[in-house]
Structure formats: C-alpha cells, structure tokens
Design a protein around this motif. Structure first.
Motif, PDB file in Angstrom:
ATOM      1  N   THR A 165       0.829  -1.206   0.000  1.00  0.00           N
ATOM      2  CA  THR A 165       0.000   0.000   0.000  1.00  0.00           C
ATOM      3  C   THR A 165       0.863   1.256   0.000  1.00  0.00           C
ATOM      4  O   THR A 165       1.894   1.308   0.672  1.00  0.00           O
ATOM      5  N   ARG A 166       0.433   2.265  -0.722  1.00  0.00           N
ATOM      6  CA  ARG A 166       1.167   3.535  -0.724  1.00  0.00           C
ATOM      7  C   ARG A 166       1.190   4.111   0.692  1.00  0.00           C
ATOM      8  O   ARG A 166       0.140   4.291   1.307  1.00  0.00           O
ATOM      9  N   PRO A 167       2.372   4.436   1.202  1.00  0.00           N
ATOM     10  CA  PRO A 167       2.465   4.922   2.586  1.00  0.00           C
ATOM     11  C   PRO A 167       2.350   6.434   2.722  1.00  0.00           C
ATOM     12  O   PRO A 167       2.810   7.004   3.701  1.00  0.00           O
ATOM     13  N   ASP A 168       1.738   7.079   1.753  1.00  0.00           N
ATOM     14  CA  ASP A 168       1.582   8.538   1.833  1.00  0.00           C
ATOM     15  C   ASP A 168       0.154   8.979   1.522  1.00  0.00           C
ATOM     16  O   ASP A 168      -0.081  10.107   1.090  1.00  0.00           O
ATOM     17  N   ILE A 169      -0.799   8.085   1.774  1.00  0.00           N
ATOM     18  CA  ILE A 169      -2.222   8.420   1.633  1.00  0.00           C
ATOM     19  C   ILE A 169      -2.789   8.590   3.036  1.00  0.00           C
ATOM     20  O   ILE A 169      -2.981   7.618   3.771  1.00  0.00           O
ATOM     21  N   LYS A 251       7.534  18.207   3.074  1.00  0.00           N
ATOM     22  CA  LYS A 251       7.608  18.009   1.623  1.00  0.00           C
ATOM     23  C   LYS A 251       6.303  17.429   1.090  1.00  0.00           C
ATOM     24  O   LYS A 251       5.824  17.823   0.022  1.00  0.00           O
ATOM     25  N   GLU A 252       5.717  16.489   1.823  1.00  0.00           N
ATOM     26  CA  GLU A 252       4.463  15.870   1.385  1.00  0.00           C
ATOM     27  C   GLU A 252       3.315  16.873   1.426  1.00  0.00           C
ATOM     28  O   GLU A 252       2.466  16.904   0.525  1.00  0.00           O
ATOM     29  N   TYR A 253       3.293  17.674   2.468  1.00  0.00           N
ATOM     30  CA  TYR A 253       2.235  18.685   2.571  1.00  0.00           C
ATOM     31  C   TYR A 253       2.376  19.723   1.462  1.00  0.00           C
ATOM     32  O   TYR A 253       1.385  20.114   0.835  1.00  0.00           O
ATOM     33  N   ALA A 254       3.601  20.143   1.196  1.00  0.00           N
ATOM     34  CA  ALA A 254       3.827  21.148   0.159  1.00  0.00           C
ATOM     35  C   ALA A 254       3.470  20.614  -1.225  1.00  0.00           C
ATOM     36  O   ALA A 254       3.072  21.388  -2.107  1.00  0.00           O
ATOM     37  N   ALA A 255       3.612  19.297  -1.426  1.00  0.00           N
ATOM     38  CA  ALA A 255       3.328  18.703  -2.726  1.00  0.00           C
ATOM     39  C   ALA A 255       1.842  18.439  -2.944  1.00  0.00           C
ATOM     40  O   ALA A 255       1.422  18.131  -4.062  1.00  0.00           O
ATOM     41  N   ARG A 261      -4.946  21.685   0.478  1.00  0.00           N
ATOM     42  CA  ARG A 261      -4.391  22.432   1.600  1.00  0.00           C
ATOM     43  C   ARG A 261      -5.335  23.537   2.070  1.00  0.00           C
ATOM     44  O   ARG A 261      -5.492  23.754   3.266  1.00  0.00           O
ATOM     45  N   GLU A 262      -5.964  24.202   1.133  1.00  0.00           N
ATOM     46  CA  GLU A 262      -6.885  25.281   1.502  1.00  0.00           C
ATOM     47  C   GLU A 262      -8.132  24.750   2.195  1.00  0.00           C
ATOM     48  O   GLU A 262      -8.712  25.428   3.050  1.00  0.00           O
ATOM     49  N   ALA A 263      -8.546  23.537   1.842  1.00  0.00           N
ATOM     50  CA  ALA A 263      -9.746  22.946   2.460  1.00  0.00           C
ATOM     51  C   ALA A 263      -9.469  22.470   3.878  1.00  0.00           C
ATOM     52  O   ALA A 263     -10.409  22.197   4.641  1.00  0.00           O
ATOM     53  N   GLY A 264      -8.187  22.344   4.248  1.00  0.00           N
ATOM     54  CA  GLY A 264      -7.850  21.914   5.603  1.00  0.00           C
ATOM     55  C   GLY A 264      -8.089  20.451   5.879  1.00  0.00           C
ATOM     56  O   GLY A 264      -8.145  20.037   7.041  1.00  0.00           O
ATOM     57  N   MET A 266      -6.073  18.090   4.997  1.00  0.00           N
ATOM     58  CA  MET A 266      -4.755  17.478   5.194  1.00  0.00           C
ATOM     59  C   MET A 266      -4.036  18.292   6.260  1.00  0.00           C
ATOM     60  O   MET A 266      -4.016  19.524   6.203  1.00  0.00           O
ATOM     61  N   ILE A 267      -3.446  17.632   7.244  1.00  0.00           N
ATOM     62  CA  ILE A 267      -2.853  18.329   8.383  1.00  0.00           C
ATOM     63  C   ILE A 267      -1.529  18.984   7.982  1.00  0.00           C
ATOM     64  O   ILE A 267      -0.658  18.333   7.397  1.00  0.00           O
TER      65      ILE A 267
END
Length: 356
Positions: A165-169, A251-255, A261-264, A266-267
């Motif tokens: 499983t992708r570890p960045d979802i 880096k993950e948040y910036a990507a 990001r605007e919807a909030g 994602m932390i």
C-alpha cells in the motif's frame, strides 16, 4: 524499459501500485548531485531520465565502483522511505551537510549484504522494527540465473499484502465534529465509579493508556464518548502529533494540491489546527493500511538510525573530542574530512541541489 522484465506475477500489484513503487532515490558519492531520483528498470538497474538539462544516468544497485572507497555501493530507497530517512537523520535541509550525512550512512554501517539478506545494511535489525516485525528473508530465493527474487505470491498469502500500500495516503481530517458523531443529546447525571470522579483524574489517567485502550475506554458509555468528542480532543491531537508518522512531512504537505491544503483536510505539520475531530483522525490512522505501512517504514528508519548512531561511536567517522571536559569542543575526524572532500569532488555535487 527493461530488456528482461520480471514484473511481479499478475494480480499481485495494481498498475498504479507498480508504477508508484518503481520510483526510487539513489544516495551515493559518485552519482550526480549525490542524491538522485531514479526509476526501476529491472535486473538491479535504475535510470534517471534527463531533467533540467541533466544527462541520462543509469546506475546499478549494489555496484562495486572501487574496492573499498567512497563508491562501493549505491543505496536505494523508495521515495517515501528516503523522505522519512531524511527526517530521522535531521537531513531535511537541502545543503551539503545533509548530503555528507546521508552519504555516510552505509560507510558507517558497512556495505549492503547479499543472498537472502540482499539490500540489508549490517547491524540493522529490520525484523524487529515496529509492532509488525516484518521479516522478508524467508521469501527471497535465487532463480535459475542466480539472481535474487522475491516470492511475491507466498509473501501476499502470508498476510503481508498491506506492505504494497502507498504509505503517503493520509486519512481525511475534519475541521469540526460532525453532528452525526455525537451519541444523542448531552448526557445528564451519572452514578458509575469513573465518571462521577473529578474530571482531572481522567486527564491524569488517559496519557498512560495505549491508543487502543484510550479509544476503547472513551467508547464505553455516552458520557465518555461525549467528552471524547469535546473535552478530550486536545489529548487525541497530542497523540497524533507525537506519533510523527501519522501526519505528512513538510515536503508531502507542500506537494499536495492547493485545493486540498486550503480545504484543511490534510494536516499541516507546521501549523496543526487546535480544533477539529482529532479523535476520528486518531482512529482512522490505526485503521488505514496506508498508515500501517507508513508506521512500519517509520519504525524501520528509527532502527536504522539506532544502528548508525551505535556503530559510529569509535569508528573512523566519529568526531574527535579535544579534551576530557563535558563541554570539550568536537572536531571532525580526518576520515570524515576526506569523505566530505570526496563528496565535494563530485562534478555536479556542489552545483545541483537535491531534487527530491
């Protein structure tokens, strides 16, 4: 792009999973920039497609560029593994000191091993990392060409499918508690042994519980569930943030897409909101297969860091302490200084910052 492709058997990985896991990061003194984004080409080969004026680069995992010097091994990590590794080694800054420290890892621990230990660095107890304690060694074998292979079918059959499983979802974060989450109207008086005690007692008790016990206790009655969704949300927030693996890296948040990001939903690791349904998020990170894989990678990086710190003490790369006083100055050893020189001598090492 492989001349002899050997993909996993059909039905093991989806196309999206396969495409995702072909991405890798190469860390080595002798590759351009010392840190290079690559794609898996099979048969131990990785290629870095031309980008930003760079030339095509092909590297081989485990390559022995010289007998014992700086180019003895190509370290390969998946993209998420490499990002977590940077976090654990305090190498998130894109500067030469970070590059030195990352390139030094395998020189302190030693070259990667072979056979069923293929890819493992010495002194790292991979199978003891985290609660999962995954040991992949029984699933490796040599094929007819004496090449190391993974028994994908048996690995999946034995219950390790979650590692694909992708570890960045990350689970969706809710800025407010949905009305449907509340167990009816606000409870009135109680007469049980726990909820009738001063609430400060519960605040003192809860931090000693595991996440599972924490959630289970607060689900035992309507009164405690109401507190879980209101008064105790800050405790759930503290638990999530303390885990580290449960929230994105910078880096993950910036990507992430701007709309996300605007919807909030994602932390933001640098600005985690004080309000929100942290209790739901805490539950979801323990239910998610993606987060399970991420927790395992996080624990493995911790174990690698432990082995590195332990082995560096007394090694030629260890700092030299000038004196016996507790605050005696530390200077870099001659071996470390020569190593840094080798890294700087990379023709592209000083000009092209890491692009990962």
């Amino acid at each position: 792009m492989s001349v002899a492709p050997r993909p996993p058997p059909e039905g093991i990985l989806t196309k999206k999973q396969y495409d995702y896991f072909t991405k890798a990061v190469c860390i080595c003194v002798n590759v351009p920039c010392n840190i290079l984004n690559c794609e898996f080409l099979d048969n131990y080969l990785f290629g870095s497609p031309p980008k930003g004026g760079r030339m095509l680069v092909t590297v081989m995992w485990k390559s022995q560029l010289d007998g014992e010097g700086s180019g003895r091994i190509m370290m390969m990590y998946h993209v998420v593994c490499a990002r977590i590794l940077r976090r654990k080694f305090d190498c998130e800054a894109q500067n030469m000191e970070s590059v030195y420290n990352l390139c030094e890892i395998d020189h302190v621990l030693g070259p990667a091993m072979t056979d069923v230990n293929a890819g493992r660095l010495p002194h790292v107890k991979y199978e003891e990392a985290g609660p999962e304690k995954v040991d992949v060694r029984p699933y490796y074998y040599l094929d007819e060409d004496e090449q190391i292979r993974l028994d994908w079918v048996r690995f999946k059959k034995d219950g390790f499918e979650w590692t694909y499983t992708r570890p960045d979802i990350f689970p969706r974060f809710h800025r407010t508690v949905l009305p449907s989450r509340f167990p009816g109207p606000k409870p009135g008086g109680t007469n049980d042994v726990l909820t009738t005690k001063p609430f400060d007692i519960l605040h003192i008790l809860l931090p000693y519980l595991t996440d599972k016990a924490f959630v289970s206790l607060l689900s035992t009655c309507r009164t405690l569930r109401h507190h879980a969704l209101t008064t105790l949300q800050p405790q759930a927030r503290e638990r999530v943030i303390a885990h580290g693996w449960a929230i994105p890296l910078r880096k993950e948040y910036a990507a992430a897409p701007q709309v996300t990001r605007e919807a909030g939903v994602m932390i933001d690791p640098d600005n985690a909101p004080l309000e929100g349904d942290w209790m739901l998020y805490l539950c979801n990170v323990h239910k998610s297969q993606s987060m399970r894989a991420r927790r395992w990678i996080w624990a493995t990086a911790d174990e690698l860091r432990r082995a590195y710190v332990e082995q560096k003490v007394g090694s030629p790369f260890a700092d030299i302490v000038a004196g016996d006083a507790p605050d005696a100055p530390r200077v870099k050893s001659p071996t470390r200084l020569r190593f840094e020189r080798d890294v700087r001598n990379n023709p592209m090492g000083g000009r092209c910052p890491p692009d990962w």
